[in-house]
Motif scaffolding. Structure first.
Motif, PDB file in Angstrom:
ATOM      1  N   LYS A   3       0.922  -1.223  -0.107  1.00 46.03           N
ATOM      2  CA  LYS A   3      -0.022   0.045   0.187  1.00 46.03           C
ATOM      3  C   LYS A   3       0.910   1.368  -0.013  1.00 46.03           C
ATOM      4  O   LYS A   3       0.462   2.160  -0.860  1.00 46.03           O
ATOM      5  CB  LYS A   3      -0.890  -0.094   1.265  1.00 46.03           C
ATOM      6  CG  LYS A   3      -2.270  -1.233   1.088  1.00 46.03           C
ATOM      7  CD  LYS A   3      -2.885  -0.920   2.279  1.00 46.03           C
ATOM      8  CE  LYS A   3      -4.068  -1.858   2.316  1.00 46.03           C
ATOM      9  NZ  LYS A   3      -4.946  -1.936   3.305  1.00 46.03           N
ATOM     10  N   VAL A   4       2.054   1.226   0.725  1.00 39.73           N
ATOM     11  CA  VAL A   4       2.901   2.278   0.735  1.00 39.73           C
ATOM     12  C   VAL A   4       3.575   2.637  -0.646  1.00 39.73           C
ATOM     13  O   VAL A   4       3.774   3.482  -1.214  1.00 39.73           O
ATOM     14  CB  VAL A   4       3.981   2.106   1.803  1.00 39.73           C
ATOM     15  CG1 VAL A   4       4.998   3.266   1.799  1.00 39.73           C
ATOM     16  CG2 VAL A   4       3.404   2.113   3.143  1.00 39.73           C
ATOM     17  N   PHE A   8       3.036   5.655  -2.988  1.00 37.61           N
ATOM     18  CA  PHE A   8       4.181   6.587  -3.606  1.00 37.61           C
ATOM     19  C   PHE A   8       4.257   6.462  -4.969  1.00 37.61           C
ATOM     20  O   PHE A   8       4.507   7.569  -5.811  1.00 37.61           O
ATOM     21  CB  PHE A   8       5.398   5.594  -3.428  1.00 37.61           C
ATOM     22  CG  PHE A   8       6.716   6.494  -3.717  1.00 37.61           C
ATOM     23  CD1 PHE A   8       7.237   7.633  -3.444  1.00 37.61           C
ATOM     24  CD2 PHE A   8       7.344   5.758  -4.640  1.00 37.61           C
ATOM     25  CE1 PHE A   8       8.356   7.981  -3.568  1.00 37.61           C
ATOM     26  CE2 PHE A   8       8.434   6.143  -5.314  1.00 37.61           C
ATOM     27  CZ  PHE A   8       8.906   7.468  -4.879  1.00 37.61           C
ATOM     28  N   MET A   9       3.601   5.598  -5.975  1.00 40.26           N
ATOM     29  CA  MET A   9       3.655   5.599  -7.276  1.00 40.26           C
ATOM     30  C   MET A   9       2.158   6.583  -7.854  1.00 40.26           C
ATOM     31  O   MET A   9       2.717   7.241  -8.768  1.00 40.26           O
ATOM     32  CB  MET A   9       3.419   4.085  -7.855  1.00 40.26           C
ATOM     33  CG  MET A   9       4.486   3.052  -7.671  1.00 40.26           C
ATOM     34  SD  MET A   9       5.984   3.911  -8.348  1.00 40.26           S
ATOM     35  CE  MET A   9       5.438   3.453 -10.022  1.00 40.26           C
ATOM     36  N   LYS A  10       1.361   6.620  -6.898  1.00 37.89           N
ATOM     37  CA  LYS A  10       0.237   7.746  -7.492  1.00 37.89           C
ATOM     38  C   LYS A  10       0.751   9.118  -7.011  1.00 37.89           C
ATOM     39  O   LYS A  10      -0.038  10.106  -7.746  1.00 37.89           O
ATOM     40  CB  LYS A  10      -0.915   7.223  -6.543  1.00 37.89           C
ATOM     41  CG  LYS A  10      -1.507   6.193  -7.138  1.00 37.89           C
ATOM     42  CD  LYS A  10      -2.646   5.561  -6.318  1.00 37.89           C
ATOM     43  CE  LYS A  10      -3.399   4.501  -6.657  1.00 37.89           C
ATOM     44  NZ  LYS A  10      -4.447   4.031  -6.083  1.00 37.89           N
TER      45      LYS A  10
END
Length: 54
Positions: A3-4, A8-10
């Motif tokens: 989820k982290v 981070f990618m979004k």
């Protein structure tokens, strides 16, 4: 952990800041080049006027 990483990618706020930095750098380079060309032209003009006055 995934989820982290997905969060981070979004996140695109860093990419936007980098884009603005690149645009500012490009504008600065263009301004320096333009001022340099104008400065050289002015130097030639003043040297010509000085030579004619002498």
């Amino acid at each position: 952990m995934t989820k982290v990483f997905a969060r981070f990618m979004k996140d695109e706020s860093g990419a936007t800041a980098i884009e603005y930095g690149l645009i500012a750098a490009l504008i600065a380079v263009a301004a320096i080049a333009a001022m340099s060309a104008v400065g050289n032209g002015l130097e030639d003009t003043f040297n010509e006027v000085s030579a004619q006055l002498s």
